[in-house]
Design a protein around this motif. Structure first.
Motif, PDB file in Angstrom:
ATOM      1  N   ASP A  93      16.550  12.917  -3.522  1.00 52.53           N
ATOM      2  CA  ASP A  93      16.056  12.532  -2.202  1.00 52.53           C
ATOM      3  C   ASP A  93      15.331  11.191  -2.306  1.00 52.53           C
ATOM      4  N   GLU A  94      16.023  10.153  -1.967  1.00 55.93           N
ATOM      5  CA  GLU A  94      15.460   8.800  -2.014  1.00 55.93           C
ATOM      6  C   GLU A  94      14.642   8.558  -3.273  1.00 55.93           C
ATOM      7  N   SER A 120      16.998  14.803   4.423  1.00 56.88           N
ATOM      8  CA  SER A 120      16.198  15.643   3.521  1.00 56.88           C
ATOM      9  C   SER A 120      16.439  17.112   3.827  1.00 56.88           C
ATOM     10  N   GLN A 180      11.557  12.719  -3.499  1.00 50.72           N
ATOM     11  CA  GLN A 180      11.189  11.369  -3.084  1.00 50.72           C
ATOM     12  C   GLN A 180       9.865  10.942  -3.715  1.00 50.72           C
TER      13      GLN A 180
HETATM   14 MG   LIG Z   1      13.653  12.452   3.968  1.00 51.32          MG
END
Ligand SMILES: [Mg+2]
Ligand SMILES: Nc1ncnc2c1ncn2[C@@H]1O[C@H](COP(=O)(O)OP(=O)(O)OP(=O)(O)O)[C@@H](O)[C@H]1O
Lengths: 297, 373
Positions: free
Chosen positions: B160-161, B45, B84
């Motif tokens: 991010d994810e 991240s 995320q």
């Molecule tokens: Mg992360």
């Protein structure tokens, strides 16, 4: 804060769901009656005030007292503006100016402080927030004599400015804490998303953050304004000149050593609380929680 | 569209002597889909946020195309990011969420609405355009977050994810959607995940990070076929590669009494007699007991298409069957072996394991590095 924004607990939630219907019905009635009685007890002083404001001077002093005025005297609301005790129009203006400016100043200082403490970590953050909280614990009365000296030194004693400063300072901590928690409840990614979407810091504040923390700001404004409006002790000490005094202090002047103009006390009290109640009613619908729901996860 | 270059970029967080991202050198090509993968806390991240301008770059530089963006604020970098947690604007409708960037850029209303609709169509979001995010499901929110990114046609996508909050089935679906969408749009994309299956299936190239250090950046095939060190070997592949410590003697690295030969170059590169032999579960040939490394089946995992056998080896098993003295000091190992689905292996069965030629990876046990092939 949560007591303000949360919905009230309803009767059905209070009584046990498992009881037989009859018992539940009884219980509901009982609760309603008890609630009404409690409400009446709380509202009674306001009722006395409302009724008293419409009584004539002889009637209000009569023994035994009457419940409803036998002779309605709305003229109290006209004559009170021009009495030997106090210059009421000036007092009202004082209250309005001091409250508005005090609230604005408190907000102006509290907003950046709340935003900064919610978004940034710095070494003395916790001590800072605790210090802010501690100022809330000191009554203006405790500090009044010190403040009095200070304002004389600054040569602003006996002016509106003193009470604007005092009110702003004493309500700062509450405003900072309330808004801090609201700012902190907005995930920082939402703001970062706004930056990446092309917002400057200012744009992300006005377009994203402000709408999301709006209930917090409204709450802070209401409570600060009410506190300023109702402030009494410090004003009594710091504002000796009667034309500078706010309504709260002016009110005491109707209660004299030899005679008291109770009808004016009630009438002035009434006009003193009406704006506050009106403000609350106007703004209450903005006090909704859960504006940030759905943004993340 | 543009390339992205990390040039010795490091990030130190306050109160932390160790950098969260350490001297990262990484070059992402124009239109490439690069996946950053690694265990939790390895700095994925942070890397992405450095590129987006949300985190400062303490050393080195970050470039997008020819532009040095190291000190540019996020709004000037022309990067779209999918967070995320999606980070949708809760007080705006889906349409406003998607169109927010265009609004900030003062695009005329009609054109904006058209672009938003186009993005919404691509993501099946049309029915929800007037809803607020609170009234969407997790998958729909994820798509709104995607929509907000693709409507912009930025130089770089950062993700991010984005799939970590979806259920397994939706994740697999969305995975392919994102990959094909990216190919179609041709926007340089950096995609963070800690799911190595996602990494392998989506990326043109995959960069493996550990403790802020880049371990290896290669195509999925390259990463799988030639892991550069023990960490990558263990991290990529599911079930994980069997990593078996062994000692090298004159014949080779000995496992369960069986030597695995080393090339002269490999012997040359050794820093000590200790090596780690890596063989993936699918790299074994199962033989009847008595041949190869003796092992006993401890657990049989039937997946239908495949069967995974968890076998334990010990010197005795090999020694008893091969009836010759083995190195008694060798500790027993657990080895995962893939067998065809619906095979008839039983728990407690004795088998022989022979690594297939070309399936053996050798690592120096001291440095963890791969020995030359
Ligand atoms: Mg992360
Ligand atoms: N704001 C911060 N302040 C201090 N340290 C931080 C901060 N953010 C991250 N770190 C540390 O930096 C390291 C890398 O964090 P990062 O968030 O990049 O990890 P990650 O690879 O994204 O992990 P995950 O897969 O769990 O999201 C971690 O050790 C973390 O503890």
């Amino acid at each position: 804060m949560s007591t303000v924004v949360d919905r009230p607990v309803t009767v059905t939630e209070v009584d046990g769901g498992g009881d037989p219907p009859k018992a539940r019905e009884r219980r509901r009635w009982g609760l309603t009656i008890v609630g009404s009685i409690v409400a009446l007890i709380f509202l009674f002083p306001y009722l006395i005030m409302l009724i008293g404001a419409f009584k004539t001077r002889p009637e209000i002093l009569r023994v035994p007292p009457t419940y409803l005025p036998q002779e309605w005297a709305p003229s109290n609301f006209l004559t009170m503006w021009d009495t030997p005790e106090t210059p009421l129009p000036a007092n009202l203006l004082s209250t309005v100016v001091i409250s508005l400016c005090g609230t604005a100043l408190a907000l102006l200082a509290a907003l950046p402080a709340a935003y900064y403490t919610a978004r940034h970590n710095f070494r003395l953050k916790l001590p800072f927030l605790l210090l802010v909280l501690i100022t809330q614990m000191l009554q203006p009365t405790v500090l009044a004599s010190g403040l009095f000296r200070e304002f004389i030194t600054l040569e602003i004693n006996d002016t509106w400015l003193t009470m604007i400063l005092v009110n702003a300072a004493f309500n700062l901590s509450f405003a900072v804490w309330i808004m801090h928690s609201f700012f902190a409840s907005v995930p920082k990614e939402i703001e970062e998303a706004a930056w990446l979407d092309g917002c400057s810091r200012g744009q992300s504040l006005t377009r994203i953050m402000l709408p999301l923390v709006w209930p917090g700001i409204v709450t802070a404004v209401i409570f600060t304004f009410i506190a300023c409006w109702n402030e009494f002790a410090a004003s009594l000490i710091l504002l000796p000149t009667d034309t500078n005094q706010p309504l709260t202090v002016a009110l005491t002047r109707f209660i004299g050593q030899y005679e008291s103009a109770w009808q004016y006390v009630f009438a002035v009290s009434l006009i003193g609380i009406v704006p506050v109640v009106a403000l609350f009613a106007l703004i209450e619908k903005h006090l909704v929680s859960g504006l940030t729901a759905g943004g993340v996860k | 569209m543009a390339t992205v270059t990390f040039d010795g970029a490091s990030r130190y967080y306050a109160g932390n002597d160790k950098p969260a991202v350490d001297q990262l050198d990484l070059e992402v090509e124009d239109g490439e889909f690069l996946v950053l993968v690694g265990p939790s806390g390895c700095g994925k991240s942070t890397t992405l946020r450095m590129l987006a301008g949300l985190e400062g770059v303490d050393e080195g530089a970050v470039r997008i195309g020819e532009r040095d963006v190291t000190n540019l604020p996020p709004k000037d970098r022309d990067i779209a990011m999918v967070f995320q947690n999606y980070a949708l604007y809760p007080h705006m409708t889906v349409a406003d969420n998607i169109g927010f960037h265009l609004k900030i850029k003062k695009m005329p209303k009609a054109e904006r609405a058209e672009r938003v609709l186009e993005a919404a169509k691509l993501l099946d979001l049309e029915p929800y355009l007037e809803r607020k995010p609170a009234k969407l499901s997790g998958g729909q929110r994820q798509r709104v977050a995607m929509g907000r990114a693709i409507v912009r046609r930025p130089q770089v996508f950062c993700m991010d994810e984005p799939l970590s909050n979806l259920d397994a089935k939706l994740r697999v679906q969305t995975r392919t959607q994102i990959a094909s969408l990216q190919r179609r749009l041709g926007v340089t994309t950096i995609y963070v995940t800690h799911d190595q299956v996602e990494a392998m299936t989506m990326g043109d190239r995959v960069a493996v990070l550990k403790d802020g250090l880049l371990q290896q950046c290669d195509t999925p095939i390259g990463l799988f076929g030639r892991p550069k060190n023990l960490f990558v070997a263990g991290f990529i592949g599911s079930p994980a590669m069997n990593l078996i410590p062994a000692t090298v003697n004159g014949d080779g690295a000995v496992i369960g009494g069986q030597p695995i030969g080393l090339t002269p170059a490999q012997r040359e590169a050794l820093t000590s007699p200790n090596v780690v032999v890596g063989v993936r579960p699918e790299g074994w040939t199962l033989k009847p007991a008595g041949e190869g490394i003796g092992a006993m089946v401890e657990v049989v995992e039937e997946l239908g298409s495949d069967q995974f056998l968890y076998c334990s080896t010990s010197a005795e098993l090999t020694a008893a069957d091969a009836s010759e003295a083995a190195d008694e000091s060798e500790a027993p190992h657990t080895i995962t072996v893939r067998a065809p689905g619906m095979s008839a292996f039983q728990r407690g069965e004795k088998v022989g394991l022979v690594p297939q030629p070309g399936a053996v990876h050798l690592f120096d046990a001291e440095t963890g590095d791969r020995l030359p092939d």
